[in-house]
Scaffold this active site. Structure first.
Site, PDB file in Angstrom:
ATOM      1  CB  SER A  85      -1.039  -0.046   1.303  1.00 45.40           C
ATOM      2  OG  SER A  85      -1.910   0.778   1.077  1.00 45.40           O
ATOM      3  CB  CYS A  99       0.426   8.103  -8.307  1.00 42.86           C
ATOM      4  SG  CYS A  99      -0.577   6.717  -8.738  1.00 42.86           S
ATOM      5  CB  THR A 119      -9.000 -15.808 -14.494  1.00 39.02           C
ATOM      6  OG1 THR A 119      -9.138 -16.764 -13.448  1.00 39.02           O
ATOM      7  CG2 THR A 119      -8.302 -14.672 -13.580  1.00 39.02           C
ATOM      8  CG  ASP A 167      -1.065  -1.432 -13.684  1.00 38.34           C
ATOM      9  OD1 ASP A 167      -2.095  -0.698 -13.779  1.00 38.34           O
ATOM     10  OD2 ASP A 167       0.031  -0.845 -13.516  1.00 38.34           O
TER      11      ASP A 167
HETATM   12  C1  LIG Z   1       5.887   6.162 -10.950  1.00 35.11           C
HETATM   13  C2  LIG Z   1       4.246   6.011 -11.111  1.00 35.11           C
HETATM   14  C3  LIG Z   1       3.490   6.933 -11.113  1.00 35.11           C
HETATM   15  C4  LIG Z   1       2.129   6.707 -11.375  1.00 35.11           C
HETATM   16  N1  LIG Z   1       1.312   7.771 -11.382  1.00 35.11           N
HETATM   17  C5  LIG Z   1       0.000   7.364 -11.555  1.00 35.11           C
HETATM   18  C6  LIG Z   1      -0.962   8.566 -11.542  1.00 35.11           C
HETATM   19  O1  LIG Z   1      -0.661   9.730 -11.393  1.00 35.11           O
HETATM   20  N2  LIG Z   1      -2.393   8.127 -11.966  1.00 35.11           N
HETATM   21  C7  LIG Z   1      -2.586   6.945 -12.052  1.00 35.11           C
HETATM   22  O2  LIG Z   1      -3.874   6.521 -12.329  1.00 35.11           O
HETATM   23  N3  LIG Z   1      -1.760   5.747 -12.080  1.00 35.11           N
HETATM   24  C8  LIG Z   1      -0.643   6.147 -12.063  1.00 35.11           C
HETATM   25  N4  LIG Z   1       0.063   5.192 -11.766  1.00 35.11           N
HETATM   26  C9  LIG Z   1      -0.153   3.544 -12.225  1.00 35.11           C
HETATM   27  C10 LIG Z   1      -0.560   2.914 -10.990  1.00 35.11           C
HETATM   28  O3  LIG Z   1       0.317   2.996  -9.972  1.00 35.11           O
HETATM   29  C11 LIG Z   1      -1.098   1.481 -11.346  1.00 35.11           C
HETATM   30  O4  LIG Z   1      -1.976   1.640 -12.612  1.00 35.11           O
HETATM   31  C12 LIG Z   1      -1.598   0.957 -10.051  1.00 35.11           C
HETATM   32  O5  LIG Z   1      -0.661   0.741  -9.060  1.00 35.11           O
HETATM   33  C13 LIG Z   1      -2.075  -0.752 -10.593  1.00 35.11           C
HETATM   34  O6  LIG Z   1      -2.267  -1.235  -9.423  1.00 35.11           O
HETATM   35  P1  LIG Z   1      -1.887  -3.127  -9.589  1.00 35.11           P
HETATM   36  O7  LIG Z   1      -2.472  -3.299  -8.130  1.00 35.11           O
HETATM   37  O8  LIG Z   1      -2.377  -3.443 -10.514  1.00 35.11           O
HETATM   38  O9  LIG Z   1      -0.483  -2.811  -9.312  1.00 35.11           O
HETATM   39  P2  LIG Z   1       0.661  -2.519  -8.522  1.00 35.11           P
HETATM   40  O10 LIG Z   1       0.192  -1.325  -7.629  1.00 35.11           O
HETATM   41  O11 LIG Z   1       1.956  -2.324  -9.235  1.00 35.11           O
HETATM   42  O12 LIG Z   1       0.843  -3.547  -7.468  1.00 35.11           O
HETATM   43  C14 LIG Z   1       1.203  -4.897  -7.853  1.00 35.11           C
HETATM   44  C15 LIG Z   1       2.290  -5.460  -6.699  1.00 35.11           C
HETATM   45  O13 LIG Z   1       2.036  -6.738  -6.811  1.00 35.11           O
HETATM   46  C16 LIG Z   1       3.402  -7.403  -6.428  1.00 35.11           C
HETATM   47  N5  LIG Z   1       3.653  -8.743  -7.110  1.00 35.11           N
HETATM   48  C17 LIG Z   1       3.619  -8.912  -8.400  1.00 35.11           C
HETATM   49  N6  LIG Z   1       3.728 -10.383  -8.524  1.00 35.11           N
HETATM   50  C18 LIG Z   1       3.785 -10.915  -7.328  1.00 35.11           C
HETATM   51  C19 LIG Z   1       3.769 -12.066  -6.894  1.00 35.11           C
HETATM   52  N7  LIG Z   1       3.990 -13.331  -7.705  1.00 35.11           N
HETATM   53  N8  LIG Z   1       3.785 -12.417  -5.585  1.00 35.11           N
HETATM   54  C20 LIG Z   1       3.527 -11.253  -4.671  1.00 35.11           C
HETATM   55  N9  LIG Z   1       3.576  -9.899  -4.952  1.00 35.11           N
HETATM   56  C21 LIG Z   1       3.713  -9.760  -6.337  1.00 35.11           C
HETATM   57  C22 LIG Z   1       4.408  -6.375  -7.000  1.00 35.11           C
HETATM   58  O14 LIG Z   1       5.505  -6.350  -6.426  1.00 35.11           O
HETATM   59  C23 LIG Z   1       3.778  -5.010  -6.910  1.00 35.11           C
HETATM   60  O15 LIG Z   1       4.019  -4.324  -5.655  1.00 35.11           O
HETATM   61  C24 LIG Z   1       1.698   5.190 -11.798  1.00 35.11           C
HETATM   62  C25 LIG Z   1       2.555   4.331 -11.734  1.00 35.11           C
HETATM   63  C26 LIG Z   1       3.947   4.475 -11.493  1.00 35.11           C
HETATM   64  C27 LIG Z   1       4.832   3.501 -11.329  1.00 35.11           C
END
Ligand SMILES: Cc1cc2nc3c(=O)[nH]c(=O)nc-3n(C[C@H](O)[C@H](O)[C@H](O)COP(=O)(O)OP(=O)(O)OC[C@H]3O[C@@H](n4cnc5c(N)ncnc54)[C@H](O)[C@@H]3O)c2cc1C
Length: 566
Positions: free
Chosen positions: A40, A44, A271, A281
């Site tokens: 958490s 961004c 899925t 993502d």
């Molecule tokens: C620098 C940056 C700036 C951003 N700015 C914006 C913004 O301004 N506005 C916006 O809308 N979006 C922004 N984003 C995009 C946004 O952060 C992502 O779209 C969002 O975090 C996606 O959520 P998620 O849960 O899919 O993935 P994430 O938040 O990336 O979380 C996935 C997590 O899963 C973990 N993981 C992966 N595989 C495994 C596994 N097998 N076992 C255990 N853990 C695992 C990874 O380590 C990771 O920490 C930004 C992203 C970045 C990197």
């Protein structure tokens, strides 16, 4: 009977799913696995650590496992990677990255939110430069500490997407010599080429060396080599050319992958396995404007999908209306927001849509108010239905409000005429009585009804090259300050007395500062019997913004005597 929910990934999608699951049930067991040391955190906000806006890297972490346990009774296991899924047994194999030990955990429902990882192509010589990516707190801390020790302060950012631009901006704010390299002819694809020139200018004016239409071909010792032959000296390289969904776990488990290469899910984010959901993502989502599945790596959709998954698990009705893609970015003094389709996307997806473009640049608040700034606003709507397709807004003030209104309008299937009637709040420090959104509705409905004809500021260079007849209807003092080379000045205040100077046998193109006075002029001439009159949308200001960056960086001949950006 209580259930056991396992979640892979502890950030946007993962943590949101866990929290919503807990709100829907007190008795179920929830375990969230995170490969990294933090759950958490604010992805961004990561770039803002480089400029010191976010001083302490640790403050990027919003929650920790102790808080998850004490406040939500959610077990967050950091440094624990889920390495495989046994769908038959409904178990995952987890590796404790601190001890190297592997163990098994069973589930009733498994939710995948593993995110997307930065693309780092195997470019020749990549080992000869110090490369970094920006995905998590560990990454940004590492990059920040490294650049602090640089002698030359030369940093290159490869890729002009949101992350690349934010990283470049924040490094520049911290005093580094930043080169931003983009292979395409423009940065940030959610914006069209004409609109993005404003941000090209902004980056350039703030001392970022922005290189477009040039690709990295190799690296040499502390040097980026481009396809053009240019070489950029650099002590650190940030790779920000995009992200790719983390699908390894899903692929290994035999889950279906969609046409985009992301995990395929149904309307409830399930899925191809009845007991496994996926969000964020890593999945593909339906874009109703494109009519196709797309990848959309944004935090808002990830968190909304997370909530819907928990709701679906608990039998609540989920209505998946798809995602149209809304985003916003700050770039030095400018804010830029977009939603839905733009012209580049219509072309890229080869969509068979006939559309018209509204381009207006009104003030973002009443002109008498301090801080009133031009708001560059572009909106696309379908011909002949008037269906709103998308919009982009760039300005120094409040652009996100306007784009949020359009995003809402699109979601509710609004037409261009609907924008005229929207009752938006108004007081002078916030906007104008007719907001830019209403204003776009007026212009759009005029275009839809064929009330006037227009060309775009991006057409003007070619028009000049072809000897077009252009009239500048601004006042003489404005014309004197700067104007289009070869344009005739007939101020709106003199227009009705000087119609004999205006030809009827060829097209006549009118412009003023922002296309509003020239619209009035075009209407007057139309009523006076002129049939071949075109308003130049964007006006002189739009033309200056459109031309500036390419003029400055290519050395081509200017089409204006001087620029005026106000
Ligand atoms: C620098 C940056 C700036 C951003 N700015 C914006 C913004 O301004 N506005 C916006 O809308 N979006 C922004 N984003 C995009 C946004 O952060 C992502 O779209 C969002 O975090 C996606 O959520 P998620 O849960 O899919 O993935 P994430 O938040 O990336 O979380 C996935 C997590 O899963 C973990 N993981 C992966 N595989 C495994 C596994 N097998 N076992 C255990 N853990 C695992 C990874 O380590 C990771 O920490 C930004 C992203 C970045 C990197």
């Amino acid at each position: 009977m209580s259930k056991k929910f396992l979640i892979v990934g502890g950030v946007a999608g993962g943590a949101s799913t866990a929290a919503r699951l807990r709100r829907l049930s007190e008795e179920d067991e929830i375990i969230m696995f995170e490969r990294g040391p933090h759950v958490s955190f604010s992805n961004c906000c990561l770039p803002y650590h480089l400029s010191g806006v976010v001083e302490d890297a640790e403050s990027l972490v919003l929650m920790n496992p102790n808080k998850f346990l004490s406040q939500y009774n959610i077990e967050a296991r950091v440094n624990n990677e889920v390495v495989s899924i046994d769908r038959h047994k409904k178990e995952v194999i987890v590796k404790n990255l601190a001890t190297g030990e592997e163990y098994v955990e069973a589930y009733d429902k498994l939710i995948l939110s593993p995110g997307a990882k930065p693309i780092v192509p195997p470019i020749n010589g990549i080992e000869k430069v110090n490369t970094f990516t920006v995905r998590n707190v560990v990454d940004i801390d590492k990059l920040n500490k490294f650049v602090k020790g640089l002698k030359s302060k030369n940093v290159s950012v490869i890729g002009g997407g949101f992350i690349g631009v934010e990283v470049a901006e924040n490094l520049r704010e911290a005093g580094y010599n930043v080169t931003l390299i983009e292979a395409m002819s423009q940065i940030m694809k959610p914006f069209d080429y004409d609109m993005i020139q404003i941000l090209h200018k902004e980056l350039y004016d703030h001392g970022i060396r922005l290189i477009i239409s040039d690709k990295v071909s190799a690296f040499e010792k502390d040097t980026v080599v481009l396809e053009s032959g240019k070489k950029v000296e650099t002590e650190a390289v940030v790779m920000a050319i995009g992200v790719v969904p983390e699908t390894e776990l899903a692929v290994k488990a035999g889950l279906e992958i969609g046409e985009t290469g992301a995990i395929k899910v149904d309307q409830n984010y399930k899925t191809s396995d009845e007991n496994i959901y996926a969000v964020g993502d890593a999945i593909e989502v339906y874009n109703p404007l494109i009519g196709k599945m797309t990848k959309l790596p944004l935090a808002g959709p990830a968190q909304k999908q997370a909530r819907e998954v928990a709701d679906h698990i608990f039998g609540m009705l989920v209505l998946n209306t798809g995602f149209i893609g809304s985003s916003v970015i700050k770039c030095f003094d400018y804010n830029a927001a977009s939603t839905g389709l733009n012209e580049g996307m219509i072309k890229a997806y080869n969509l068979d849509i006939k559309y018209e473009v509204v381009k207006v640049i009104p003030g973002d608040k009443v002109g008498l108010m301090p801080g009133c700034e031009p708001l560059h606003f572009k909106l696309l709507f379908e011909i002949p239905t008037g269906r709103i397709l998308g919009a982009q807004a760039i300005g120094k003030g409040n652009v996100d409000k306007r784009i949020d209104v359009i995003a809402t309008a699109i979601k509710f299937g609004a037409k261009i005429n609907d924008l005229r009637d929207l009752e938006l709040c108004y007081a002078p420090p916030f906007g104008t009585a007719k907001d830019v959104v209403n204003y776009a509705g007026y212009v759009g409905s005029n275009l839809l009804n064929g009330v006037f004809k227009q060309v775009r500021e991006s057409d003007v260079r070619e028009l000049i090259e072809n000897g077009a007849y252009i009239i500048d209807v601004r006042e003489k003092s404005e014309y004197k300050l700067s104007h289009i080379i070869g344009a005739k000045n007939i101020p709106l205040s003199e227009l009705r007395d000087r119609t004999n100077e205006i030809p009827k046998d060829k097209p006549v193109y009118l412009h003023c500062r922002s296309a509003q006075r020239s619209y009035n002029a075009a209407m007057a001439l139309k009523h006076l019997g002129f049939e071949n009159i075109y308003n130049i949308s964007g006006g002189f200001m739009g033309i200056c913004f459109y031309e500036y960056f390419n003029d400055e960086t290519t050395g081509r001949e200017k089409i204006v005597t001087d620029y005026n950006f106000l």
